[in-house]
Scaffold this motif. Structure first.
Motif, PDB file in Angstrom:
ATOM      1  N   LYS A 178       0.841  -1.196   0.000  1.00  0.00           N
ATOM      2  CA  LYS A 178       0.000   0.000   0.000  1.00  0.00           C
ATOM      3  C   LYS A 178       0.879   1.249   0.000  1.00  0.00           C
ATOM      4  O   LYS A 178       1.914   1.283   0.662  1.00  0.00           O
ATOM      5  CB  LYS A 178      -0.926   0.015   1.211  1.00  0.00           C
ATOM      6  N   VAL A 179       0.451   2.245  -0.755  1.00  0.00           N
ATOM      7  CA  VAL A 179       1.140   3.532  -0.782  1.00  0.00           C
ATOM      8  C   VAL A 179       0.360   4.513   0.089  1.00  0.00           C
ATOM      9  O   VAL A 179      -0.804   4.819  -0.190  1.00  0.00           O
ATOM     10  CB  VAL A 179       1.268   4.068  -2.224  1.00  0.00           C
ATOM     11  N   TYR A 180       1.017   4.976   1.149  1.00  0.00           N
ATOM     12  CA  TYR A 180       0.391   5.873   2.132  1.00  0.00           C
ATOM     13  C   TYR A 180       0.830   7.320   1.902  1.00  0.00           C
ATOM     14  O   TYR A 180       1.825   7.577   1.216  1.00  0.00           O
ATOM     15  CB  TYR A 180       0.788   5.439   3.539  1.00  0.00           C
ATOM     16  N   PRO A 181       0.091   8.267   2.487  1.00  0.00           N
ATOM     17  CA  PRO A 181       0.570   9.659   2.481  1.00  0.00           C
ATOM     18  C   PRO A 181       1.996   9.725   3.011  1.00  0.00           C
ATOM     19  O   PRO A 181       2.424   8.866   3.787  1.00  0.00           O
ATOM     20  CB  PRO A 181      -0.412  10.379   3.410  1.00  0.00           C
ATOM     21  N   SER A 182       2.711  10.752   2.632  1.00  0.00           N
ATOM     22  CA  SER A 182       4.170  10.804   2.815  1.00  0.00           C
ATOM     23  C   SER A 182       4.609  10.741   4.273  1.00  0.00           C
ATOM     24  O   SER A 182       4.820  11.758   4.932  1.00  0.00           O
ATOM     25  CB  SER A 182       4.730  12.073   2.171  1.00  0.00           C
ATOM     26  N   PHE A 183       4.805   9.513   4.778  1.00  0.00           N
ATOM     27  CA  PHE A 183       5.333   9.350   6.130  1.00  0.00           C
ATOM     28  C   PHE A 183       6.832   9.631   6.176  1.00  0.00           C
ATOM     29  O   PHE A 183       7.376   9.936   7.239  1.00  0.00           O
ATOM     30  CB  PHE A 183       5.027   7.953   6.680  1.00  0.00           C
ATOM     31  N   ILE A 184       7.502   9.546   5.029  1.00  0.00           N
ATOM     32  CA  ILE A 184       8.926   9.910   4.999  1.00  0.00           C
ATOM     33  C   ILE A 184       9.085  11.398   5.285  1.00  0.00           C
ATOM     34  O   ILE A 184       9.939  11.813   6.083  1.00  0.00           O
ATOM     35  CB  ILE A 184       9.548   9.544   3.631  1.00  0.00           C
ATOM     36  N   GLN A 185       8.240  12.212   4.641  1.00  0.00           N
ATOM     37  CA  GLN A 185       8.264  13.654   4.908  1.00  0.00           C
ATOM     38  C   GLN A 185       7.882  13.939   6.360  1.00  0.00           C
ATOM     39  O   GLN A 185       8.505  14.777   7.023  1.00  0.00           O
ATOM     40  CB  GLN A 185       7.307  14.368   3.955  1.00  0.00           C
ATOM     41  N   MET A 186       6.894  13.218   6.870  1.00  0.00           N
ATOM     42  CA  MET A 186       6.459  13.410   8.250  1.00  0.00           C
ATOM     43  C   MET A 186       7.609  13.125   9.222  1.00  0.00           C
ATOM     44  O   MET A 186       7.870  13.892  10.155  1.00  0.00           O
ATOM     45  CB  MET A 186       5.277  12.493   8.555  1.00  0.00           C
ATOM     46  N   ARG A 187       8.314  12.005   8.999  1.00  0.00           N
ATOM     47  CA  ARG A 187       9.415  11.637   9.891  1.00  0.00           C
ATOM     48  C   ARG A 187      10.568  12.628   9.787  1.00  0.00           C
ATOM     49  O   ARG A 187      11.252  12.908  10.776  1.00  0.00           O
ATOM     50  CB  ARG A 187       9.898  10.222   9.552  1.00  0.00           C
ATOM     51  N   LYS A 188      10.799  13.148   8.585  1.00  0.00           N
ATOM     52  CA  LYS A 188      11.880  14.116   8.413  1.00  0.00           C
ATOM     53  C   LYS A 188      11.616  15.362   9.245  1.00  0.00           C
ATOM     54  O   LYS A 188      12.493  15.809  10.003  1.00  0.00           O
ATOM     55  CB  LYS A 188      12.012  14.496   6.935  1.00  0.00           C
ATOM     56  N   PHE A 189      10.419  15.907   9.147  1.00  0.00           N
ATOM     57  CA  PHE A 189      10.090  17.099   9.932  1.00  0.00           C
ATOM     58  C   PHE A 189      10.064  16.778  11.424  1.00  0.00           C
ATOM     59  O   PHE A 189      10.451  17.613  12.248  1.00  0.00           O
ATOM     60  CB  PHE A 189       8.745  17.676   9.481  1.00  0.00           C
ATOM     61  N   VAL A 222       1.908  15.993   8.103  1.00  0.00           N
ATOM     62  CA  VAL A 222       3.063  16.641   8.737  1.00  0.00           C
ATOM     63  C   VAL A 222       2.605  17.591   9.840  1.00  0.00           C
ATOM     64  O   VAL A 222       3.115  17.557  10.967  1.00  0.00           O
ATOM     65  CB  VAL A 222       3.909  17.397   7.692  1.00  0.00           C
ATOM     66  N   ILE A 223       1.647  18.459   9.523  1.00  0.00           N
ATOM     67  CA  ILE A 223       1.161  19.455  10.491  1.00  0.00           C
ATOM     68  C   ILE A 223       0.530  18.768  11.694  1.00  0.00           C
ATOM     69  O   ILE A 223       0.744  19.170  12.850  1.00  0.00           O
ATOM     70  CB  ILE A 223       0.150  20.404   9.820  1.00  0.00           C
ATOM     71  N   SER A 224      -0.247  17.718  11.455  1.00  0.00           N
ATOM     72  CA  SER A 224      -0.878  16.994  12.565  1.00  0.00           C
ATOM     73  C   SER A 224       0.175  16.421  13.491  1.00  0.00           C
ATOM     74  O   SER A 224       0.055  16.495  14.723  1.00  0.00           O
ATOM     75  CB  SER A 224      -1.766  15.869  12.019  1.00  0.00           C
ATOM     76  N   ASN A 225       1.236  15.857  12.917  1.00  0.00           N
ATOM     77  CA  ASN A 225       2.291  15.265  13.730  1.00  0.00           C
ATOM     78  C   ASN A 225       3.052  16.331  14.516  1.00  0.00           C
ATOM     79  O   ASN A 225       3.354  16.138  15.705  1.00  0.00           O
ATOM     80  CB  ASN A 225       3.251  14.482  12.831  1.00  0.00           C
ATOM     81  N   ILE A 226       3.357  17.449  13.870  1.00  0.00           N
ATOM     82  CA  ILE A 226       4.051  18.546  14.563  1.00  0.00           C
ATOM     83  C   ILE A 226       3.180  19.085  15.698  1.00  0.00           C
ATOM     84  O   ILE A 226       3.661  19.365  16.798  1.00  0.00           O
ATOM     85  CB  ILE A 226       4.404  19.680  13.577  1.00  0.00           C
ATOM     86  N   ALA A 227       1.877  19.230  15.437  1.00  0.00           N
ATOM     87  CA  ALA A 227       0.957  19.724  16.470  1.00  0.00           C
ATOM     88  C   ALA A 227       0.944  18.795  17.680  1.00  0.00           C
ATOM     89  O   ALA A 227       0.966  19.252  18.831  1.00  0.00           O
ATOM     90  CB  ALA A 227      -0.451  19.874  15.895  1.00  0.00           C
TER      91      ALA A 227
END
Length: 414
Positions: free
Chosen positions: A135-146, A240-245
């Motif tokens: 499965k291809v998910y929304p960018s968790f790589i970008q999420m982890r980077k931030f 990304v924003i949800s994770n940062i929040a």
């Protein structure tokens, strides 16, 4: 002629002998070559994902290989192959990358390997690995980077502005051990002297704020840019924003809207909440109709009753399209701190910079300037009505959205 005929017969006999010899060499061992394909449990949309082929040569001689990995049809790659040599009894790893541009289920086929000796007269075909579903998910790589940069206090390294907090909205929480990256101004010297190791004061916000990502699922978000639709840029940034929040001890929520349906994930503060948001974003699909902003207003009033930071991802291509929705935007802005996020058409930049030499070029540049002017007018009109805006190139969306979130938080507006 007899001499030539004799030479031809000798050459033919040698060719046949070599062919038989190579055939025996390749086929006397059943599993002379093994190739294991290592695919992540899930792929990250819009990012380069690493796929690894682990190859082992069980033959007693060096081999030449051509490996054809059957890639998912979404990539539209029909001529993918890897050619390499491998020493007898050795294992090697070969990596390649894939960049998916849409969410969903991807199916890898078999791995086909053609092996030959250095002679190269005979090929043995191996059909390896089973079909694999990923499965291809929304960018968790970008999420982890931030997330990594946020934890190590290095967000400025990737374009996030360092914003000084205005006013005192922090309260003392506890004294803890110093960790590299902590603010040295928070060191508690008395506690450090007693413990004989660096100790710092830890503070926390007086109360959690709510951050709600609102995504327009209508046709305006279907516009493509660099392989991804605008919708997927919004989805990746929402994650990304949800994770940062959540890292900032705020509550994160999600609302989507279109012409006839909506999805609501109510704001929560638990770290595990990011998994629910990610699963919801994975399943989102857009339609080809104009979204209903009145239904969005009703949905927000029903499900998001506490004043929140609302990041609305949409795309106003002209002033009139914004003007039709302005009454609803103003009503949302009365209940929440509204930030409207829409996109620059970066393809216009080239047109705006060109020096026209023909009548057609002048006309094209004039139209481009008109579109660019309308975008600026939209920003001005929304700001005049107390609605914050982010006008951004798609690739810079995450950085600009985080900057706006941190700015508003530092100013105490949420």
């Amino acid at each position: 002629m007899p001499v030539i005929s004799a030479l031809a017969q000798i050459a033919l006999a040698a060719f046949v002998a070599l062919t038989i010899f190579e055939f025996i060499m390749l086929f006397r061992i059943r599993d002379g070559i093994t190739v294991d394909r290592l695919v992540p449990n899930r792929l990250s949309n819009g990012d380069e994902n690493v796929i690894t082929l682990s190859i082992f040569n069980n033959y007693a001689f060096n081999c030449r290989l051509e490996i054809i990995d059957e890639l998912p049809p979404q990539f539209q790659i029909r001529d993918f192959s890897i050619r390499l040599g491998i020493v007898s009894g050795k294992a090697i790893k070969k990596n390649y990358t894939l960049r998916p541009t849409e969410r969903g289920v991807y199916n890898f086929g078999f791995t086909i390997c053609y092996a030959s000796t250095t002679i190269g007269l005979v090929l043995k075909k191996y059909e390896l690995n089973e079909e694999t579903e990923v499965k291809v998910y929304p960018s968790f790589i970008q999420m982890r980077k931030f997330e990594l940069y946020a934890i190590s206090n290095r967000l400025t390294d990737i374009g996030i502005k360092k914003i000084r907090r205005i006013g005192h909205t922090m309260e003392f929480d506890q004294i803890r051990d110093y960790v590299r990256g902590d603010d040295v101004r928070s060191i508690n010297w008395k506690a450090t002297a007693r413990a004989n190791s660096l100790m710092i004061n830890q503070y926390q916000d007086e109360k959690s704020q709510q951050v709600v990502n609102v995504i327009d699922m209508g046709r305006v978000m279907k516009m493509p840019f660099d392989g991804l639709h605008l919708l997927d840029y919004a989805i990746n940034t929402s994650l990304v924003i949800s994770n940062i929040a959540l890292l900032k001890e705020d509550k994160a929520g999600l609302v989507t809207f279109s012409n006839n349906k909506s999805v609501v994930v109510k704001p929560e503060k638990k770290r595990t909440h990011i998994q629910r948001i990610q699963e919801t974003l994975y399943n989102l699909e857009t339609d080809f109709l104009e979204s209903d902003y009145e239904k969005l207003l009703i949905s927000l009033r029903a499900h998001v009753r506490q004043r929140s930071l609302v990041l609305l991802y949409t795309n106003f291509e002209n002033y009139s399209s914004m003007e039709r929705q302005l009454p609803f935007l103003q009503r949302i802005a009365k209940d929440h701190l509204l930030v409207t996020v829409f996109f620059e058409n970066t393809e216009l930049s080239t047109l705006l910079e060109m020096s026209p030499s023909k009548v057609g070029d002048i006309y094209t540049k004039t139209i481009a300037e008109q579109f660019n002017y309308e975008k600026k007018q939209i920003v001005k009109a929304l700001n005049q009505r107390g609605i914050h805006t982010i006008l951004t190139p798609p690739k810079e969306l995450s950085v600009n959205a985080i900057n706006k979130y941190l700015e508003l938080k530092a100013r105490g507006l949420i």
